[in-house]
Write a protein that holds these residues in place. Structure first.
Motif, PDB file in Angstrom:
ATOM      1  N   LYS A   1       0.820  -1.209   0.000  1.00 35.90           N
ATOM      2  CA  LYS A   1       0.000   0.000   0.000  1.00 35.90           C
ATOM      3  C   LYS A   1       0.855   1.261   0.000  1.00 35.90           C
ATOM      4  CE  LYS A   1      -3.990  -2.188   2.149  1.00 35.90           C
ATOM      5  NZ  LYS A   1      -4.946  -2.201   3.287  1.00 35.90           N
ATOM      6  N   LEU A   2       2.091   1.152   0.504  1.00 28.77           N
ATOM      7  CA  LEU A   2       3.008   2.297   0.501  1.00 28.77           C
ATOM      8  C   LEU A   2       3.708   2.463  -0.846  1.00 28.77           C
ATOM      9  CD1 LEU A   2       4.592   1.763   4.030  1.00 28.77           C
ATOM     10  CD2 LEU A   2       3.002   3.585   3.383  1.00 28.77           C
ATOM     11  N   GLY A   3       3.485   1.507  -1.754  1.00 31.73           N
ATOM     12  CA  GLY A   3       4.035   1.611  -3.101  1.00 31.73           C
ATOM     13  C   GLY A   3       5.543   1.522  -3.130  1.00 31.73           C
ATOM     14  N   SER A   4       6.155   2.299  -4.009  1.00 33.90           N
ATOM     15  CA  SER A   4       7.609   2.231  -4.188  1.00 33.90           C
ATOM     16  C   SER A   4       8.371   2.656  -2.940  1.00 33.90           C
ATOM     17  CB  SER A   4       8.032   3.115  -5.367  1.00 33.90           C
ATOM     18  OG  SER A   4       7.662   4.472  -5.140  1.00 33.90           O
ATOM     19  N   ALA A   5       7.714   3.415  -2.057  1.00 32.10           N
ATOM     20  CA  ALA A   5       8.377   3.858  -0.830  1.00 32.10           C
ATOM     21  C   ALA A   5       8.361   2.781   0.247  1.00 32.10           C
ATOM     22  CB  ALA A   5       7.715   5.127  -0.296  1.00 32.10           C
ATOM     23  N   GLY A   6       7.577   1.718   0.048  1.00 33.00           N
ATOM     24  CA  GLY A   6       7.397   0.696   1.071  1.00 33.00           C
ATOM     25  C   GLY A   6       8.669   0.112   1.649  1.00 33.00           C
ATOM     26  N   PRO A   7       9.594  -0.399   0.813  1.00 37.59           N
ATOM     27  CA  PRO A   7      10.791  -1.048   1.361  1.00 37.59           C
ATOM     28  C   PRO A   7      11.699  -0.112   2.153  1.00 37.59           C
ATOM     29  CG  PRO A   7      10.409  -1.734  -0.905  1.00 37.59           C
ATOM     30  CD  PRO A   7       9.475  -0.595  -0.647  1.00 37.59           C
ATOM     31  N   GLU A   8      11.786   1.157   1.748  1.00 38.82           N
ATOM     32  CA  GLU A   8      12.655   2.075   2.478  1.00 38.82           C
ATOM     33  C   GLU A   8      11.956   2.680   3.689  1.00 38.82           C
ATOM     34  OE1 GLU A   8      12.653   6.384   0.636  1.00 38.82           O
ATOM     35  OE2 GLU A   8      12.932   4.915  -0.988  1.00 38.82           O
ATOM     36  N   LEU A   9      10.619   2.721   3.646  1.00 39.88           N
ATOM     37  CA  LEU A   9       9.867   3.266   4.767  1.00 39.88           C
ATOM     38  C   LEU A   9       9.757   2.248   5.897  1.00 39.88           C
ATOM     39  CD1 LEU A   9       8.262   5.492   6.043  1.00 39.88           C
ATOM     40  CD2 LEU A   9       6.316   4.894   4.604  1.00 39.88           C
ATOM     41  N   VAL A  10       9.426   1.009   5.549  1.00 40.59           N
ATOM     42  CA  VAL A  10       9.381  -0.075   6.530  1.00 40.59           C
ATOM     43  C   VAL A  10      10.556  -0.992   6.233  1.00 40.59           C
ATOM     44  CG1 VAL A  10       8.021  -1.955   7.504  1.00 40.59           C
ATOM     45  CG2 VAL A  10       6.874   0.103   6.665  1.00 40.59           C
ATOM     46  N   GLU A  11      11.650  -0.776   6.945  1.00 41.93           N
ATOM     47  CA  GLU A  11      12.885  -1.489   6.666  1.00 41.93           C
ATOM     48  C   GLU A  11      12.967  -2.808   7.441  1.00 41.93           C
ATOM     49  OE1 GLU A  11      16.026   1.186   7.749  1.00 41.93           O
ATOM     50  OE2 GLU A  11      16.074   2.101   5.752  1.00 41.93           O
ATOM     51  N   THR A  12      13.537  -3.816   6.776  1.00 42.65           N
ATOM     52  CA  THR A  12      13.810  -5.096   7.431  1.00 42.65           C
ATOM     53  C   THR A  12      15.213  -5.077   8.018  1.00 42.65           C
ATOM     54  OG1 THR A  12      12.382  -6.317   5.902  1.00 42.65           O
ATOM     55  CG2 THR A  12      14.030  -7.588   7.100  1.00 42.65           C
ATOM     56  N   VAL A  13      15.341  -5.469   9.265  1.00 44.50           N
ATOM     57  CA  VAL A  13      16.651  -5.646   9.892  1.00 44.50           C
ATOM     58  C   VAL A  13      16.835  -7.150  10.058  1.00 44.50           C
ATOM     59  CG1 VAL A  13      18.110  -5.145  11.879  1.00 44.50           C
ATOM     60  CG2 VAL A  13      16.443  -3.439  11.074  1.00 44.50           C
ATOM     61  N   LEU A  14      17.657  -7.728   9.210  1.00 46.49           N
ATOM     62  CA  LEU A  14      17.781  -9.177   9.145  1.00 46.49           C
ATOM     63  C   LEU A  14      18.084  -9.796  10.505  1.00 46.49           C
ATOM     64  CD1 LEU A  14      19.777  -9.612   5.805  1.00 46.49           C
ATOM     65  CD2 LEU A  14      17.328  -9.980   6.211  1.00 46.49           C
ATOM     66  N   GLY A  15      17.327 -10.831  10.829  1.00 49.98           N
ATOM     67  CA  GLY A  15      17.530 -11.544  12.073  1.00 49.98           C
ATOM     68  C   GLY A  15      16.995 -10.851  13.304  1.00 49.98           C
ATOM     69  N   VAL A  16      16.410  -9.658  13.123  1.00 45.23           N
ATOM     70  CA  VAL A  16      15.915  -8.913  14.287  1.00 45.23           C
ATOM     71  C   VAL A  16      14.437  -8.564  14.126  1.00 45.23           C
ATOM     72  CG1 VAL A  16      16.265  -6.929  15.786  1.00 45.23           C
ATOM     73  CG2 VAL A  16      18.212  -7.946  14.600  1.00 45.23           C
ATOM     74  N   GLY A  17      14.096  -7.735  13.113  1.00 44.92           N
ATOM     75  CA  GLY A  17      12.709  -7.305  12.947  1.00 44.92           C
ATOM     76  C   GLY A  17      12.573  -6.181  11.948  1.00 44.92           C
ATOM     77  N   TYR A  18      11.845  -5.132  12.340  1.00 39.83           N
ATOM     78  CA  TYR A  18      11.551  -4.034  11.415  1.00 39.83           C
ATOM     79  C   TYR A  18      11.722  -2.688  12.115  1.00 39.83           C
ATOM     80  CZ  TYR A  18       9.327  -7.762   8.734  1.00 39.83           C
ATOM     81  OH  TYR A  18       9.083  -8.924   8.039  1.00 39.83           O
TER      82      TYR A  18
END
Length: 231
Positions: free
Chosen positions: A206-223
């Motif tokens: 729903k956040l479109g192209s901004a989604g991955p940078e707005l809600v970032e994944t921190v590998l092995g930890v969370g978001y």
């Protein structure tokens, strides 16, 4: 005004059991064993939350769930005998806000209904200021329960709203899946940590192209929220 819960369940005994428990908790209750009737009620009546059995005899429960999501922000709690994580994730991807597997405790169902409704209504009691992030690109108005990205309002499910506002409460702070389950859902429930990933995926979409940078994944930890709060 009385909060109205629509119970969509083809097994009469379960339907009536849920009706009794919900009415004791102070809810107004509508019941049906038909998916087609459920779609009609969603379109014609003021439904605040739907308890939906996916195994309906006339219309597939997935289709009823899709219809429910098209009628605004009506939260949906799925009732089903499909108990695998994959089945849960499937339902959540379709927009369900919670997932209860059979057999279940009716008391637990009532508690979950209350938790989902609380998330849907938001927790703001006063005229809180509108918060903005990323130099004004993301704006969250908790008092009005509204969020906009680049000036475009977003229609979020209660769980998506809870995820975004939790991450935005402390931008840059990493929240584990376990923390998010407890903060967003309001209770502990084994097996739900993985389902957070599905909600994050829906939110990013729903956040479109901004989604991955707005809600970032921190590998092995969370978001974490990747954009800073505007001063």
């Amino acid at each position: 005004m009385t909060t109205t819960v629509l119970v969509v369940e083809d097994e009469k005994e379960i339907r009536e059991l849920l009706r009794r428990y919900l009415e004791r908790a102070g809810y107004g209750v509508l019941t049906t064993g038909s998916g087609a009737e459920a779609v009609r009620l969603l379109a014609e009546r003021g439904i605040d939350l739907t308890l939906l059995d996916l195994g309906l005899p006339d219309v597939d429960g997935d289709e009823v769930l899709r219809e429910a999501r098209e009628h605004g922000r009506v939260p949906v709690v799925v009732l089903t005998a499909r108990s695998t994580i994959e089945d849960r994730i499937h339902g959540l991807r379709l927009g369900a806000d919670d997932y209860v597997t059979k057999p279940f405790s009716p008391t637990e169902v009532v508690l979950r209904v209350g938790a989902v409704l609380q998330r849907a209504r938001g927790t703001a009691t006063g005229a809180a200021p509108v918060e903005s992030y990323g130099q004004g690109r993301l704006r969250i108005d908790e008092a009005r329960h509204e969020v906009a990205l680049d000036g475009v309002p977003l229609e979020l499910t209660p769980t998506e709203w809870g995820l975004l506002t939790t991450l935005a409460s402390v931008p840059g702070r990493v929240y584990s899946r376990y923390e998010l389950v407890n903060r967003v859902r309001g209770y502990e429930f084994a097996g739900y940590e993985r389902t957070i990933d599905s909600h994050v995926k829906n939110l990013r979409h729903k956040l479109g192209s901004a989604g991955p940078e707005l809600v970032e994944t921190v590998l092995g930890v969370g978001y974490r929220l990747g954009w800073a709060h505007d001063a």
